[in-house]
Design a protein around this motif. Structure first.
Motif, PDB file in Angstrom:
ATOM      1  N   UNK A 395      -7.204 -18.006  11.094  1.00 52.58           N
ATOM      2  CA  UNK A 395      -6.126 -17.546  11.972  1.00 52.58           C
ATOM      3  C   UNK A 395      -5.331 -16.475  11.231  1.00 52.58           C
ATOM      4  N   UNK A 396      -5.178 -15.308  11.847  1.00 52.21           N
ATOM      5  CA  UNK A 396      -4.403 -14.217  11.256  1.00 52.21           C
ATOM      6  C   UNK A 396      -3.105 -14.030  12.040  1.00 52.21           C
ATOM      7  N   UNK A 397      -2.005 -13.869  11.322  1.00 50.44           N
ATOM      8  CA  UNK A 397      -0.717 -13.691  11.968  1.00 50.44           C
ATOM      9  C   UNK A 397      -0.032 -12.448  11.408  1.00 50.44           C
ATOM     10  N   UNK A 398       0.809 -11.853  12.213  1.00 50.78           N
ATOM     11  CA  UNK A 398       1.638 -10.738  11.751  1.00 50.78           C
ATOM     12  C   UNK A 398       2.858 -10.616  12.638  1.00 50.78           C
ATOM     13  N   UNK A 399       3.837  -9.888  12.149  1.00 50.76           N
ATOM     14  CA  UNK A 399       5.023  -9.584  12.938  1.00 50.76           C
ATOM     15  C   UNK A 399       4.948  -8.147  13.431  1.00 50.76           C
ATOM     16  N   UNK A 400       5.977  -7.353  13.107  1.00 48.50           N
ATOM     17  CA  UNK A 400       6.011  -5.968  13.566  1.00 48.50           C
ATOM     18  C   UNK A 400       6.173  -5.039  12.377  1.00 48.50           C
ATOM     19  N   UNK A 401       5.544  -3.886  12.467  1.00 46.54           N
ATOM     20  CA  UNK A 401       5.639  -2.896  11.409  1.00 46.54           C
ATOM     21  C   UNK A 401       4.347  -2.131  11.256  1.00 46.54           C
ATOM     22  N   UNK A 402       4.409  -0.984  10.582  1.00 45.82           N
ATOM     23  CA  UNK A 402       3.218  -0.155  10.399  1.00 45.82           C
ATOM     24  C   UNK A 402       2.104  -0.884   9.675  1.00 45.82           C
ATOM     25  N   UNK A 403       2.460  -1.809   8.775  1.00 43.46           N
ATOM     26  CA  UNK A 403       1.445  -2.545   8.017  1.00 43.46           C
ATOM     27  C   UNK A 403       0.457  -3.251   8.940  1.00 43.46           C
ATOM     28  N   UNK A 404       0.927  -3.674  10.128  1.00 51.54           N
ATOM     29  CA  UNK A 404       0.049  -4.423  11.036  1.00 51.54           C
ATOM     30  C   UNK A 404      -1.085  -3.562  11.576  1.00 51.54           C
ATOM     31  N   UNK A 405      -0.914  -2.240  11.521  1.00 50.15           N
ATOM     32  CA  UNK A 405      -1.963  -1.351  12.013  1.00 50.15           C
ATOM     33  C   UNK A 405      -3.263  -1.506  11.252  1.00 50.15           C
ATOM     34  N   UNK A 406      -3.184  -1.782   9.947  1.00 49.12           N
ATOM     35  CA  UNK A 406      -4.406  -1.991   9.172  1.00 49.12           C
ATOM     36  C   UNK A 406      -5.142  -3.242   9.649  1.00 49.12           C
ATOM     37  N   UNK A 555       4.757   6.429   0.909  1.00 53.97           N
ATOM     38  CA  UNK A 555       4.017   7.429   1.687  1.00 53.97           C
ATOM     39  C   UNK A 555       2.760   6.861   2.338  1.00 53.97           C
ATOM     40  N   UNK A 556       2.212   5.767   1.777  1.00 53.27           N
ATOM     41  CA  UNK A 556       0.948   5.244   2.289  1.00 53.27           C
ATOM     42  C   UNK A 556       1.076   4.829   3.746  1.00 53.27           C
ATOM     43  N   UNK A 557       2.175   4.195   4.111  1.00 53.36           N
ATOM     44  CA  UNK A 557       2.291   3.687   5.484  1.00 53.36           C
ATOM     45  C   UNK A 557       3.200   4.525   6.358  1.00 53.36           C
ATOM     46  N   UNK A 558       3.796   5.590   5.803  1.00 54.61           N
ATOM     47  CA  UNK A 558       4.709   6.361   6.634  1.00 54.61           C
ATOM     48  C   UNK A 558       4.285   7.799   6.867  1.00 54.61           C
ATOM     49  N   UNK A 559       3.275   8.290   6.134  1.00 55.34           N
ATOM     50  CA  UNK A 559       2.927   9.690   6.386  1.00 55.34           C
ATOM     51  C   UNK A 559       1.441   9.983   6.250  1.00 55.34           C
ATOM     52  N   UNK A 560       0.779   9.477   5.225  1.00 62.60           N
ATOM     53  CA  UNK A 560      -0.584   9.930   4.940  1.00 62.60           C
ATOM     54  C   UNK A 560      -1.570   9.605   6.048  1.00 62.60           C
ATOM     55  N   UNK A 561      -1.461   8.399   6.596  1.00 61.58           N
ATOM     56  CA  UNK A 561      -2.425   8.016   7.637  1.00 61.58           C
ATOM     57  C   UNK A 561      -1.739   7.708   8.958  1.00 61.58           C
ATOM     58  N   UNK A 562      -0.719   6.862   8.920  1.00 59.82           N
ATOM     59  CA  UNK A 562      -0.122   6.388  10.153  1.00 59.82           C
ATOM     60  C   UNK A 562       0.528   7.514  10.937  1.00 59.82           C
TER      61      UNK A 562
END
Length: 578
Positions: A395-406, A555-562
């Protein structure tokens, strides 16, 4: 009030009667924070020890999220018990999540004594005004129980309402003096929702639309799905060779490894899949509300009359026609809608004109599984490592945020019929949801592994529930905290709208591994991709609650990819080229 002997058969405190009524509904776990307004209920839990338990949480928001997760996992209403105003307001975030996610939930709130009402007594709130029902409210039904003899009736109705049609949350306010009143009212039997089947005429009309299509696409989502319904969906899709896309945070309704899977339609949708939604000539929306996240801000499907032929199948009559004037609407419960659809058979020797379309949809999904490596911490590799080392029923869980995109993009979810829900995530976009949901899943289904992926801002909203996990014997629970020292989603939008002028989005974080150890958890810190696998293998070996702290550059989650993906999606929506 202490338990008093009574000469009347069956007479007991109303608080005890409430616990008996919950047990009759199949409830064995209540999540909450104790309060003096419902001591009689807590005494009833003690009276029935071994049949029902009260999970004492550290914050009502965490408790409500746990109950919501229980509703998602079991398909029956999760139960949350909190005290009056401060407890109720804290718990309201879980109520809103249950409403937007179509999750059955019963929130029980202690209330001031009846003789103190309407005087602004200590912590008095009128919950019917505060949480009142409606299509844009926070609950399907809000009531206050004044008569102890009617308490079982109210509870049975609450369970009916929470499960009937479009599932959702229900609120019962319980005056303190009512709970200490003696009652001989019998509990009512376990309730099950009535289900609505598609009519034969509806099925024939849908089959005719299918046979006349060239580029069909099934969008799957909503609440009320069962193991049998997911298996029937797979059978229906396979019979007709249909591409299936799951809507926002409903990716476990269809096996992501299946050759018919086209990807997820939500935040960060792949441009190829977005184009496929736009270019489809028949959309079968099976269960979703077709809200903002699923429709790309109401642009992939434009209201009120999309150019695609639209068949909307939904459990709630109030939802059909609310936003979209579909070509065909079918009111049907998700537990049976796919069972009806799997009875449809194409004519002998029917030549599917969309075979190449379906294959291309899955090929696009597979291409989207390839990410560009980003060092020193490559989250694509981290998610693929989870895919490789954890069992399929994790079971995988997450809340909200750019990290969840991965997680949404690179994890391949298994469908319900392969072991139960494997995705617990809030379509409401509530930060702080993922960790309490993981704790609840670990306590309710101890034989399965549970992995929570959380951002640094997300985790600190409810991370104190680490204490709840330890207190109640959680096992096989892993929380991966992605720490970039920022409210990443907000920072990303600031960089897009006001480049170089960020404000309020930087975070000063603790040592998350040290914090976890203070709660009695095992913990590891990783600053490079290569350090994640040994930490994960140790967590799997120990089978004890473990936190893995990943440190990332902002920068990893705020500009390079997302950010580039969002810009590309925005340009696509506007009809311009990147």
């Amino acid at each position: 009030m202490p338990l008093r002997p009574s000469s009347i058969p069956g007479e007991r405190l109303a608080g005890h009667a409430l616990v008996e009524a919950l047990i009759a509904q199949g409830v064995d776990t209540i999540f909450g924070v104790p309060g003096e307004s419902f001591l009689a209920v807590l005494d009833g839990v003690h009276e029935h020890k071994g049949r029902i338990r009260f999970i004492a949480c550290r914050h009502e928001g965490g408790a409500a999220f746990m109950a919501e997760a229980a509703g998602k996992l079991t398909g029956r209403p999760g139960v949350c018990l909190v005290t009056r105003a401060p407890g109720a307001t804290n718990a309201s975030i879980g109520l809103h999540t249950a409403f937007q996610d179509s999750t059955p939930l019963v929130l029980l709130i202690g209330q001031v004594a009846s003789d103190q009402r309407d005087r602004e007594a200590f912590q008095e709130v009128d919950y019917r005004q505060m949480l009142g029902p409606g299509t844009l409210g926070m609950a399907k039904w809000v009531a206050e129980v004044q008569d102890a003899d009617r308490l079982p009736e109210y509870l049975a109705r609450a369970f009916h309402t929470a499960q009937q049609g479009r599932p959702g949350p229900v609120v019962l306010a319980l005056p303190e003096d009512m709970l200490t009143t003696l009652t001989a009212a019998p509990v009512l039997p376990r309730v099950s929702p009535a289900v609505a089947w598609p009519s034969p005429a509806d099925l024939l009309a849908l089959q005719a639309r299918l046979e006349g299509a060239d580029r069909p696409l099934v969008l799957v989502g909503g609440g009320g799905w069962t193991v049998e319904a997911c298996a029937a969906l797979e059978h229906f899709a396979r019979t007709w060779h249909l591409p299936v896309a799951c809507v926002f945070r409903r990716q476990d309704l269809f096996d992501n490894r299946d050759a018919l899977y086209a990807g997820d339609v939500g935040i960060g949708i792949s441009p190829a899949l977005a184009d496929r939604v736009r270019n489809a000539d028949l959309i079968i929306a099976l269960g979703p509300r077709l809200g903002e996240m699923t429709t790309g801000g109401y642009e992939l499907l434009q209201p009120p009359r999309p150019h695609q032929q639209l068949v909307h199948i939904h459990a709630g009559a109030e939802e059909l026609g609310r936003v979209y004037a579909a070509d065909q609407v079918i009111q049907a419960s998700m537990s049976v809608a796919a069972l009806a659809l799997q009875t449809l058979r194409p004519e002998d020797h029917f030549a599917f004109p969309w075979t190449e379309w379906t294959s291309a949809a899955h090929a696009d999904y597979q291409r989207n599984q390839q990410g560009t490596a980003v060092q020193p911490m490559d989250m694509t590799t981290v998610i693929q490592l989870l895919n490789r080392l954890l069992p399929p029923d994790t079971i995988y869980t997450n809340g909200a945020g750019n990290y969840s995109g991965w997680l949404h993009r690179f994890h391949r979810y298994s469908a319900l019929h392969q072991g139960g829900r494997t995705q617990l995530a809030p379509t409401s976009g509530a930060m702080g949801y993922g960790f309490p949901a993981a704790v609840a899943a670990s306590l309710l289904q101890k034989e399965r592994w549970v992995v929570n992926l959380a951002g640094d801002g997300d985790f600190l909203m409810t991370g104190q529930e680490m204490a709840t996990a330890m207190a109640h014997g959680a096992r096989r629970l892993i929380s991966i905290v992605v720490d970039n020292g920022s409210y990443g989603t907000i920072r990303m939008h600031q960089e897009r709208e006001y480049p170089g002028r960020t404000s309020g989005s930087d975070l000063h974080n603790p040592d998350f591994a040290a914090l976890a150890r203070a709660y009695g958890w095992a913990a590891h810190t990783a600053e490079q991709t290569e350090a994640v696998e040994p930490a994960l293998r140790e967590a799997l070996r120990s089978q004890q609650p473990t936190l893995i702290h990943l440190k990332l550059p902002v920068e990893v989650s705020t500009s390079r990819t997302t950010l580039s993906n969002i810009r590309e999606a925005a340009l696509k929506r506007k009809g311009t080229s990147a």
